[in-house]
Enzyme design. Structure first.
Site, short mmCIF file in Angstrom:
data_model
loop_
_atom_site.label_atom_id
_atom_site.label_comp_id
_atom_site.label_asym_id
_atom_site.label_seq_id
_atom_site.Cartn_x
_atom_site.Cartn_y
_atom_site.Cartn_z
N CYS A 95 1.97 -21.71 -14.88
CA CYS A 95 1.87 -22.85 -14.79
C CYS A 95 -0.13 -22.64 -13.91
CB CYS A 95 2.28 -23.92 -13.00
SG CYS A 95 1.98 -25.75 -12.67
N HIS A 221 8.19 -23.43 -15.14
CA HIS A 221 8.36 -22.83 -13.80
C HIS A 221 9.00 -22.61 -13.92
CE1 HIS A 221 4.69 -24.17 -10.90
NE2 HIS A 221 4.69 -25.41 -11.86
N GLU A 223 10.66 -19.52 -12.17
CA GLU A 223 11.12 -19.35 -10.42
C GLU A 223 11.73 -20.58 -9.50
OE1 GLU A 223 8.18 -20.41 -11.42
OE2 GLU A 223 6.93 -21.06 -9.99
#
Lengths: 261, 786
Positions: A95, A221, A223
């Site tokens: 990002c 994202h 994660e």
């Protein structure tokens, strides 16, 4: 020897904790360090195998998303980063980290690292910040660490206002023809579709790598989806059959373990 | 020569005293001005402008809550402090050991597990938002984050509940000086978005409502949940500790915000009070957060002995509060400024954002300064705590304020107000039943109050921090309306924090029942996903309490809060009131908001893997309705949609309600529940439609099976808004087990889910109402398709 990952924190970074968690779950030793400690040389990039720039609003994204951080990388940390890349070590930007790598001229870096900015991440087609889960297909590319995942479809959120990948046609052709495009937005079945492109990115590009394939960045994202209970519809899923994004981090850590550690 | 004015109050007449209050925008009453006069007569001098302003901030309605702490004469007797007599009393009587800090600090704190605790605060930022929607709402969010950081917790959730005027309100009817609701809404949403997203705090809980009463006075409730190791909680500044001001610089923005918030708005407010709105910078606050978290954790003890937010009232309030019981000395010329030219009183009162005050023992100051330096966050020693019990402020070495803290905090004369209340006459109107109930349902689903707020929700980042297990939007397409959100705050535990809201200004004509209803709503939203052990926060936004009827309504609502909290076994841990939400027109007439009570419920779920969402999961599962449906359609969306007036506002059967909530939690824990949705705005019909299109499944139900009291009409069964009701999809084969839990309580199987896409309802006399679920979804999503 255990793989060592450095996660960078700057004023405005806000996805650092979950990124630490993802790399730790993937089996890496992780240090989270403020950029000031790298600039003042109290933290040495040389001590690590993976360097990750997580999401957030670095320096408030004043002057455009990731722009100031890009300048910091280019003018304050250029030498250690160049050394890091030349040793084949891995840099991941997620990002805001991706935005900074692109604006610093590290991605795609067709004319060498830090040479010039060749693409950008513009304001979303919708004109607004968007929080939405998307399907992301991993492609077969020059990014060797992730090649084991080619054709895998991941599910993860995008959370950004400036995520529309654009590049001049000449650059875009090279990216397409020479295997630079690592991630694309796809529909649930893996087909490229405009409807499932959250921000209007050219060719549904979600992430790219550099020529040597050791710098990679993406807007969504991974994660945020390292266990199934952050999946937005997990209460409806068969609890065992859920592919999450931990595999992505594992692939990077495993590659670093085999080739670098 | 210090730039400080002396204001002669000792010889002033009553009239002159009120002139002074007006000229310096103190918002003080004559009684209060006279108390000040008496104090300065007794010490033989006149106050400085710094002193007078300090007293006005400390004594403001916003800081001191004088109405809630005052004496109220009602027809049923005298109430000595609403807070003590009802709100605190409920918490005291419930005496929960897990309530760690209640109504004492910037945020309420409850235990989670082991040493981990949850801090929660909800604030209002109504007045600034009316003048500057973007800045007002954004700094409201930033301010409530600092309240949570100010108890040493890390923010993990941002809550926002907003009320605006109707979006189609005619421009020509807008009073002078009032912005159009559409502009206010766009600005407020953008302000919350930019602050929360940049701070990296997920915004995942809240509501947005529209009513004509909010045209002149929009409401912004901003809340925050944080997590902290409770052993690191400290709030004991000691004499000798240094006073450190950290974070952003001080400027002229946000002057007299609290006294501004303690009066009505007028067409002149923008001109007179524009400087009362602060200017936010979320990255500054993020740096402050990072530095404070390191100061909290890096050594065996926190490097500070106390910490507080520098919010309303600025330094005067932050330092004054911390100095209570000890004393403090501050040198204002040390305060870092945004630009030169501020008067001493301006530095002392400025509410510039992103500032915190820390009390730091001298031996820790070097460590603290090193951390703040590494985080690029400015921190400055501006004074020292003393043992003089005086608040002494200098500018360039010259005393500009020297006040007795005892007087500052206890010298305020208690207000005495009169309250009147007459319960409204309620009667269910008689009218013929409309033919096409499905068409009415479609209209209700597209009512802005019920319609999907996806356009707003997607602008807020609800994924950052990756803790969100039940998100604001759920279901097969990730866009169904969740009853509550669940966070999993700890990496090494499955425990979850469940957060939900209850608010319904349409019931404000009967404030006692409104309070019962919104407590019930907040609790049942929490329970619907699996929450229990619930703590509540109360936030009142009301009109001018100096008017007897307005205050009478407030008293009724407070009584409802007490009764409901006791019945549900849910203590209050924090709260706030915002009064004077009125607009005074040049002709002297006024417009007031409907009395609006927001209840925020914070529960826990021991294992988030047991959580339940509201979307129907599989075809062929039995559908139950738990709870009684009564003829309670006063303030309902059905009546407002078809243009019928009157009706009976829903009440709560307090005894059964608690048993129903407990039963739902038990059924969820035992794994009998596949989906669960509460019935609220729009009643059974809206709840069924939402669960259908969120799950992509149809449903077939029989209204004759609904357990009901005094109701014999299809429309009223479908649209009644009776409280304490749930639509539960039960796991096939577990019907008996499920029913056993609710033995003796209203719990009836009304139908089952189907694999098609039809919502089919069998009326009492065999009439069949039917519509495609995607038609409903389209209507529900069309309103905010901006």
């Amino acid at each position: 020897m255990k793989v060592r990952t450095l996660i960078l924190r700057v004023p405005g970074t806000n996805c650092d904790q979950e990124t630490v968690e993802a790399f730790e779950e993937a089996g890496s030793h992780v240090d989270l360090k403020h950029i000031n400690s790298l600039i003042r040389d109290s933290t040495r990039l040389d001590d690590y195998h993976i360097f990750c720039i997580p999401g957030g609003f670095s320096y408030g994204d004043d002057l455009g998303a990731g722009k100031i951080l890009a300048c910091q990388l280019k003018y304050r940390l250029r030498r250690p980063i160049e050394r890091f890349i030349s040793e084949g070590k891995i840099i991941l930007g997620i990002c805001n980290g991706f935005q900074a790598l692109v604006k610093a001229g590290l991605l795609p870096g067709l004319n060498g690292a830090f040479n010039r900015q060749e693409a950008t991440l513009a304001l979303n087609e919708g004109g607004l910040f968007v929080d939405r889960w998307v399907y992301v297909r991993c492609e077969e590319t020059r990014c060797k660490p992730l090649n084991s995942l080619a054709k895998t479809i991941f599910y993860m959120p995008v959370n950004h206002a400036e995520g529309r990948f654009i590049a001049p046609p000449s650059i875009l052709d090279v990216l397409e023809d020479d295997g630079y495009i690592v991630f694309r937005y796809v529909d649930p079945y893996g087909s490229i579709s405009r409807e499932w492109n959250p921000n209007g990115s050219m060719n549904n590009i979600a992430g790219i790598c550099n020529m040597d394939g050791n710098i990679v960045g993406l807007m969504p994202h991974p994660e945020k989806h390292i266990h199934q209970y952050t999946h937005p519809s997990w209460t409806r899923l068969d609890r065992m059959s859920n592919v999450n994004c931990l595999r992505l981090f594992k692939a990077l850590v495993d590659y670093a373990y085999t080739h670098l550690a | 020569m210090a730039r400080v004015g002396i204001i002669p109050v000792r010889d002033a007449t009553d009239r002159e005293l009120m002139d002074i209050s007006g000229r310096y925008m103190l918002s003080l009453s004559l009684d209060e001005m006279k108390a000040i006069q008496a104090y300065f007569r007794s010490i033989g001098r006149d106050p400085t402008d710094v002193e007078l302003n300090t007293i006005a901030q400390t004594w403001s309605e916003h800081c001191y809550h004088k109405t809630f702490k005052g004496i109220i004469e009602t027809e049923d007797g005298v109430i000595d402090s609403l807070l003590e007599s009802y709100i605190f009393k409920a918490s005291r009587e419930l005496a929960k050991p897990w309530c760690l800090v209640v109504f004492e600090d910037n945020a309420g704190i409850i235990g989670l597990e082991r040493d981990w605790a949850i801090a929660v605060k909800v604030e209002t930022h109504n007045h600034p938002t009316a003048l500057d929607p973007y800045g007002g709402a954004g700094t409201g969010t930033g301010g409530v984050f600092r309240d949570v950081i100010g108890v040493g917790a890390r923010p993990i959730l941002s809550i926002d509940v907003l009320f605006f005027g109707p979006l189609d309100y005619p421009y020509e009817l807008l009073p002078q000086g009032v912005m159009h609701p559409r502009r206010v809404m766009r600005g407020a949403v953008a302000g919350i978005r930019d602050y929360g997203n940049k701070m990296g705090v997920p915004t995942a809980c809240g509501a947005i409502g529209f009513d004509e009463g909010y045209v002149c006075n929009p409401l912004v409730y901003a809340g925050c949940v944080g997590i902290m190791p409770f052993s690191r909680y400290t709030r004991k500044p000691k004499p000798g500790d240094l006073i450190v001001l950290a974070g952003g610089r001080t400027g002229r923005d946000g002057l007299r915000g609290v006294t501004f918030a303690s009066t009505e708005l007028t067409p002149d407010s923008e001109r007179v009070s524009a400087v009362s709105v602060q200017i936010g910078n979320p990255i500054e606050e993020k740096k402050l957060l990072d530095a404070i978290m390191r100061s909290r954790d890096e050594y065996s003890e926190p490097l500070y002995s106390a910490i507080t937010d520098c919010g309303g009232g600025g330094l005067s309030s932050a330092v004054g509060e911390m100095a209570r019981g000890i004393g403090a000395e501050v040198e204002l010329s040390l305060v870092p400024l945004k630009y030169r030219g501020l008067e001493p009183w301006e530095i002392w009162l400025s509410e510039s954002q992103e500032r915190m005050v820390l009390a730091v023992p001298e031996e820790n100051i070097d460590r603290l300064m090193r951390i703040f330096g590494e985080e690029d966050c400015e921190a400055t020693v501006i004074g020292r705590f003393t043992s003089t019990r005086r608040l002494k402020v200098y500018y360039d070495g010259e005393v500009v304020c020297d006040l007795d803290l005892e007087f500052l905090f206890k010298g305020i004369p208690r207000v005495r107000r009169k309250a009147y209340w007459k319960p409204p006459h309620e009667e269910d109107p008689d009218f013929p039943m409309p033919e096409d109930l499905m068409d009415i349902l479609k209209h209700m689903l597209s009512d802005p109050n019920i319609a999907s707020k996806e356009w707003v929700i997607r602008q807020y980042d609800h994924e950052v921090q990756a803790r969100m297990v039940v998100k604001p939007m759920v279901g097969i397409h990730g866009d169904g309306p969740s009853d509550a959100c669940i966070l999993k705050p700890l990496r090494d535990s499955w425990i979850g924090v469940v957060v939900s809201c209850g608010v319904n200004p349409k019931y404000s004509s009967h404030p006692y029942k409104m309070a019962l209803s919104v407590v019930d709503e907040s609790v049942r939203n929490n329970v619907a996903v699996g929450g229990r052990r619930i703590a509540l926060l109360d936030n009142f936004s009301w009109g001018n309490p100096e008017r007897g009827e307005t205050l009478g309504a407030l008293v009724e609502a407070v009584k409802g809060c007490y009764d409901a909290a006791k019945a549900f076994d849910t203590p209050f841990i924090s709260g706030k009131d915002s009064l004077y939400n009125e607009y005074r027109l040049p002709d002297g007439s006024y417009r007031s908001i409907p009395g609006t009570l927001l209840i925020t419920a914070v529960g826990i779920i021991p294992d988030v893997r047991r959580a339940v969402t509201m979307d129907f999961k599989e075809p062929g599962n039995p559908i139950y309705i738990v709870g009684n449906t009564r003829c309670e359609l006063g303030g309902s969306y059905y009546y407002s949609t078809i243009g019928v007036r009157g009706g009976i506002i829903p009440s709560v059967d307090l005894k059964n309600a608690k048993l129903i909530m407990d039963g739902i939690v038990e059924a969820i824990d035992l794994g009998y529940v596949k989906s669960c949705h509460d019935c609220s705005e729009g009643g059974l019909a809206v709840a069924l439609a939402e669960s259908c299109f969120s799950g992509g499944l149809g449903v077939e139900v029989w209204l004759s099976e609904v357990s009901r009291l005094d109701l014999a009409r299809d429309d009223k069964i479908l649209f009644s808004e009776s409280n304490s009701r749930f639509i539960v999809e039960v796991r096939r084969g577990r019907e008996d087990d499920f029913e056993k839990i609710f033995y003796g309580l209203p719990c009836r199987k009304i139908g089952y889910t189907t694999s098609g896409s039809r919502l089919v309802i069998h009326g009492l006399d065999g009439k069949i109402y039917e519509e495609d679920i995607w038609v409903f979804k389209k209507a529900w999503k069309s309103t905010f398709n901006w």
